[in-house]
Write a protein that holds these residues in place. Structure first.
Motif, PDB file in Angstrom:
ATOM      1  N   GLY A   1       0.121   3.106  20.705  1.00 45.35           N
ATOM      2  CA  GLY A   1       1.489   3.161  21.211  1.00 45.35           C
ATOM      3  C   GLY A   1       2.541   3.264  20.133  1.00 45.35           C
ATOM      4  N   SER A   2       2.115   3.388  18.872  1.00 44.72           N
ATOM      5  CA  SER A   2       3.044   3.536  17.755  1.00 44.72           C
ATOM      6  C   SER A   2       2.284   4.126  16.569  1.00 44.72           C
ATOM      7  CB  SER A   2       3.659   2.186  17.372  1.00 44.72           C
ATOM      8  OG  SER A   2       2.666   1.303  16.897  1.00 44.72           O
ATOM      9  N   PRO A   3       3.020   4.639  15.565  1.00 47.43           N
ATOM     10  CA  PRO A   3       2.344   5.192  14.385  1.00 47.43           C
ATOM     11  C   PRO A   3       1.475   4.137  13.682  1.00 47.43           C
ATOM     12  CG  PRO A   3       4.645   5.823  14.403  1.00 47.43           C
ATOM     13  CD  PRO A   3       4.469   4.809  15.495  1.00 47.43           C
ATOM     14  N   LEU A   4       0.405   4.616  13.066  1.00 48.85           N
ATOM     15  CA  LEU A   4      -0.471   3.712  12.330  1.00 48.85           C
ATOM     16  C   LEU A   4       0.196   3.282  11.032  1.00 48.85           C
ATOM     17  CD1 LEU A   4      -3.884   5.569  12.743  1.00 48.85           C
ATOM     18  CD2 LEU A   4      -3.013   3.650  14.078  1.00 48.85           C
ATOM     19  N   LYS A   5       0.022   2.035  10.696  1.00 51.92           N
ATOM     20  CA  LYS A   5       0.535   1.491   9.440  1.00 51.92           C
ATOM     21  C   LYS A   5      -0.414   1.904   8.313  1.00 51.92           C
ATOM     22  CE  LYS A   5       2.283  -2.585  11.786  1.00 51.92           C
ATOM     23  NZ  LYS A   5       2.069  -4.007  12.016  1.00 51.92           N
ATOM     24  N   PRO A   6       0.072   1.934   7.076  1.00 50.02           N
ATOM     25  CA  PRO A   6      -0.819   2.253   5.956  1.00 50.02           C
ATOM     26  C   PRO A   6      -2.071   1.367   5.926  1.00 50.02           C
ATOM     27  CG  PRO A   6       1.441   2.320   5.215  1.00 50.02           C
ATOM     28  CD  PRO A   6       1.464   1.805   6.634  1.00 50.02           C
ATOM     29  N   SER A   7      -1.928   0.090   6.225  1.00 53.05           N
ATOM     30  CA  SER A   7      -3.096  -0.809   6.221  1.00 53.05           C
ATOM     31  C   SER A   7      -4.108  -0.410   7.294  1.00 53.05           C
ATOM     32  CB  SER A   7      -2.655  -2.261   6.426  1.00 53.05           C
ATOM     33  OG  SER A   7      -1.990  -2.403   7.662  1.00 53.05           O
ATOM     34  N   GLU A   8      -3.633   0.139   8.402  1.00 55.11           N
ATOM     35  CA  GLU A   8      -4.548   0.594   9.461  1.00 55.11           C
ATOM     36  C   GLU A   8      -5.246   1.888   9.058  1.00 55.11           C
ATOM     37  OE1 GLU A   8      -2.376  -1.122  13.439  1.00 55.11           O
ATOM     38  OE2 GLU A   8      -1.390   0.551  12.385  1.00 55.11           O
ATOM     39  N   LEU A   9      -4.525   2.766   8.371  1.00 52.23           N
ATOM     40  CA  LEU A   9      -5.135   4.009   7.887  1.00 52.23           C
ATOM     41  C   LEU A   9      -6.200   3.709   6.833  1.00 52.23           C
ATOM     42  CD1 LEU A   9      -1.934   6.214   7.670  1.00 52.23           C
ATOM     43  CD2 LEU A   9      -3.903   6.624   9.158  1.00 52.23           C
ATOM     44  N   ILE A  10      -5.922   2.746   5.964  1.00 53.27           N
ATOM     45  CA  ILE A  10      -6.882   2.367   4.919  1.00 53.27           C
ATOM     46  C   ILE A  10      -8.151   1.771   5.537  1.00 53.27           C
ATOM     47  CG2 ILE A  10      -7.253   0.639   3.078  1.00 53.27           C
ATOM     48  CD1 ILE A  10      -5.804   3.048   2.024  1.00 53.27           C
ATOM     49  N   ALA A  11      -8.029   1.151   6.695  1.00 49.84           N
ATOM     50  CA  ALA A  11      -9.181   0.529   7.344  1.00 49.84           C
ATOM     51  C   ALA A  11     -10.117   1.562   7.979  1.00 49.84           C
ATOM     52  CB  ALA A  11      -8.712  -0.468   8.411  1.00 49.84           C
TER      53      ALA A  11
ATOM     54  N   MET B   1       0.850  -1.181   0.000  1.00 46.15           N
ATOM     55  CA  MET B   1       0.000   0.000   0.000  1.00 46.15           C
ATOM     56  C   MET B   1       0.894   1.243   0.000  1.00 46.15           C
ATOM     57  SD  MET B   1      -3.209   1.083   0.204  1.00 46.15           S
ATOM     58  CE  MET B   1      -3.762  -0.594   0.217  1.00 46.15           C
ATOM     59  N   THR B   2       0.767   2.073  -1.007  1.00 44.30           N
ATOM     60  CA  THR B   2       1.600   3.270  -1.102  1.00 44.30           C
ATOM     61  C   THR B   2       1.001   4.404  -0.282  1.00 44.30           C
ATOM     62  OG1 THR B   2       0.437   4.212  -3.004  1.00 44.30           O
ATOM     63  CG2 THR B   2       2.224   2.632  -3.469  1.00 44.30           C
ATOM     64  N   THR B   3       1.860   5.350   0.101  1.00 39.55           N
ATOM     65  CA  THR B   3       1.348   6.491   0.857  1.00 39.55           C
ATOM     66  C   THR B   3       0.471   7.381  -0.030  1.00 39.55           C
ATOM     67  OG1 THR B   3       3.323   7.827   0.462  1.00 39.55           O
ATOM     68  CG2 THR B   3       3.283   6.497   2.472  1.00 39.55           C
ATOM     69  N   LYS B   4       0.650   7.290  -1.357  1.00 42.05           N
ATOM     70  CA  LYS B   4      -0.237   8.035  -2.262  1.00 42.05           C
ATOM     71  C   LYS B   4      -1.646   7.441  -2.234  1.00 42.05           C
ATOM     72  CE  LYS B   4       3.140   9.925  -5.411  1.00 42.05           C
ATOM     73  NZ  LYS B   4       3.532  10.181  -6.788  1.00 42.05           N
ATOM     74  N   ALA B   5      -1.748   6.121  -2.152  1.00 43.73           N
ATOM     75  CA  ALA B   5      -3.058   5.466  -2.059  1.00 43.73           C
ATOM     76  C   ALA B   5      -3.724   5.812  -0.728  1.00 43.73           C
ATOM     77  CB  ALA B   5      -2.912   3.953  -2.205  1.00 43.73           C
ATOM     78  N   VAL B   6      -2.936   5.862   0.334  1.00 45.49           N
ATOM     79  CA  VAL B   6      -3.476   6.232   1.649  1.00 45.49           C
ATOM     80  C   VAL B   6      -3.928   7.688   1.618  1.00 45.49           C
ATOM     81  CG1 VAL B   6      -2.969   6.460   4.110  1.00 45.49           C
ATOM     82  CG2 VAL B   6      -2.084   4.499   2.840  1.00 45.49           C
ATOM     83  N   PHE B   7      -3.143   8.545   0.971  1.00 48.52           N
ATOM     84  CA  PHE B   7      -3.488   9.967   0.806  1.00 48.52           C
ATOM     85  C   PHE B   7      -4.861  10.092   0.133  1.00 48.52           C
ATOM     86  CE2 PHE B   7      -3.240  13.818  -1.912  1.00 48.52           C
ATOM     87  CZ  PHE B   7      -2.973  14.788  -0.959  1.00 48.52           C
ATOM     88  N   ALA B   8      -5.041   9.380  -0.965  1.00 48.07           N
ATOM     89  CA  ALA B   8      -6.321   9.410  -1.688  1.00 48.07           C
ATOM     90  C   ALA B   8      -7.447   8.881  -0.797  1.00 48.07           C
ATOM     91  CB  ALA B   8      -6.227   8.594  -2.972  1.00 48.07           C
ATOM     92  N   HIS B   9      -7.178   7.819  -0.044  1.00 49.75           N
ATOM     93  CA  HIS B   9      -8.192   7.252   0.854  1.00 49.75           C
ATOM     94  C   HIS B   9      -8.604   8.271   1.915  1.00 49.75           C
ATOM     95  CE1 HIS B   9     -10.383   4.319   3.243  1.00 49.75           C
ATOM     96  NE2 HIS B   9      -9.727   4.772   4.295  1.00 49.75           N
ATOM     97  N   ILE B  10      -7.631   8.968   2.489  1.00 50.12           N
ATOM     98  CA  ILE B  10      -7.937   9.974   3.512  1.00 50.12           C
ATOM     99  C   ILE B  10      -8.863  11.036   2.939  1.00 50.12           C
ATOM    100  CG2 ILE B  10      -6.947  11.849   4.886  1.00 50.12           C
ATOM    101  CD1 ILE B  10      -4.453  10.027   5.273  1.00 50.12           C
ATOM    102  N   LEU B  11      -8.515  11.556   1.782  1.00 49.49           N
ATOM    103  CA  LEU B  11      -9.312  12.642   1.185  1.00 49.49           C
ATOM    104  C   LEU B  11     -10.681  12.165   0.721  1.00 49.49           C
ATOM    105  CD1 LEU B  11      -6.584  14.500  -0.894  1.00 49.49           C
ATOM    106  CD2 LEU B  11      -7.416  15.033   1.404  1.00 49.49           C
ATOM    107  N   GLU B  12     -10.720  11.022   0.034  1.00 49.43           N
ATOM    108  CA  GLU B  12     -11.956  10.572  -0.607  1.00 49.43           C
ATOM    109  C   GLU B  12     -12.881   9.781   0.314  1.00 49.43           C
ATOM    110  OE1 GLU B  12     -10.535   8.426  -4.015  1.00 49.43           O
ATOM    111  OE2 GLU B  12      -9.511  10.193  -4.815  1.00 49.43           O
ATOM    112  N   ASN B  13     -12.318   8.959   1.190  1.00 49.87           N
ATOM    113  CA  ASN B  13     -13.150   8.032   1.971  1.00 49.87           C
ATOM    114  C   ASN B  13     -13.282   8.380   3.444  1.00 49.87           C
ATOM    115  OD1 ASN B  13     -13.625   6.276  -0.284  1.00 49.87           O
ATOM    116  ND2 ASN B  13     -11.512   5.635  -0.070  1.00 49.87           N
TER     117      ASN B  13
END
Length: 125
Positions: free
Chosen positions: A90-100, A1-13
């Motif tokens: 207790g730690s930064p979220l992984k891209p897979s967690e942000l996508i969820a 999962m790229t950070t660009k895909a996560v970026f799009a997910h944050i904005l769109e979803n």
């Protein structure tokens, strides 16, 4: 999962923003292209965010328009929500967690955050 895909997910979803929304235009104007860019915003930077209007404003093109307070507040709530989730984990979220994550989660957090502000304000009266 790229950070660009996560970026799009944050904005769109999560935030449910169109590409023409002032927040998206502001991120584009700032050169933000990844989730890391968004998650690296400091709250004191929010006042400086603006965007170039896609159409002329009062006959003037390429004018930088500051984000409205309501738009800055959406970003502020998102950043605080992410910080809260990271603190719980207790730690930064992984891209897979942000996508969820989704908009319903964010709206719930906003409601709880606003409820705390209102309760604190009312109790001070």
């Amino acid at each position: 999962m790229t950070t660009k895909a996560v970026f799009a997910h944050i904005l769109e979803n999560i935030l449910l923003l169109s590409r023409e929304h002032p927040i998206c235009l502001s991120f584009q104007h700032q050169g933000y292209k990844s989730a890391i860019d968004i998650l690296s915003i400091f709250e004191n930077e929010l006042e400086t965010l603006g965007y170039i209007s896609p159409s002329a404003v009062n006959g003037v093109e390429n004018i930088c328009i500051p984000l409205l307070m309501a738009h800055r507040q959406i970003i502020r709530h998102f950043l605080r929500w992410q910080a809260s989730l990271e603190c719980q984990k207790g730690s930064p979220l992984k891209p897979s967690e942000l996508i969820a994550l989704n908009n319903e989660d964010f709206v719930l957090y906003q409601g709880l955050a606003l409820g705390q502000v209102l309760t604190t304000s009312i109790s001070r009266l």
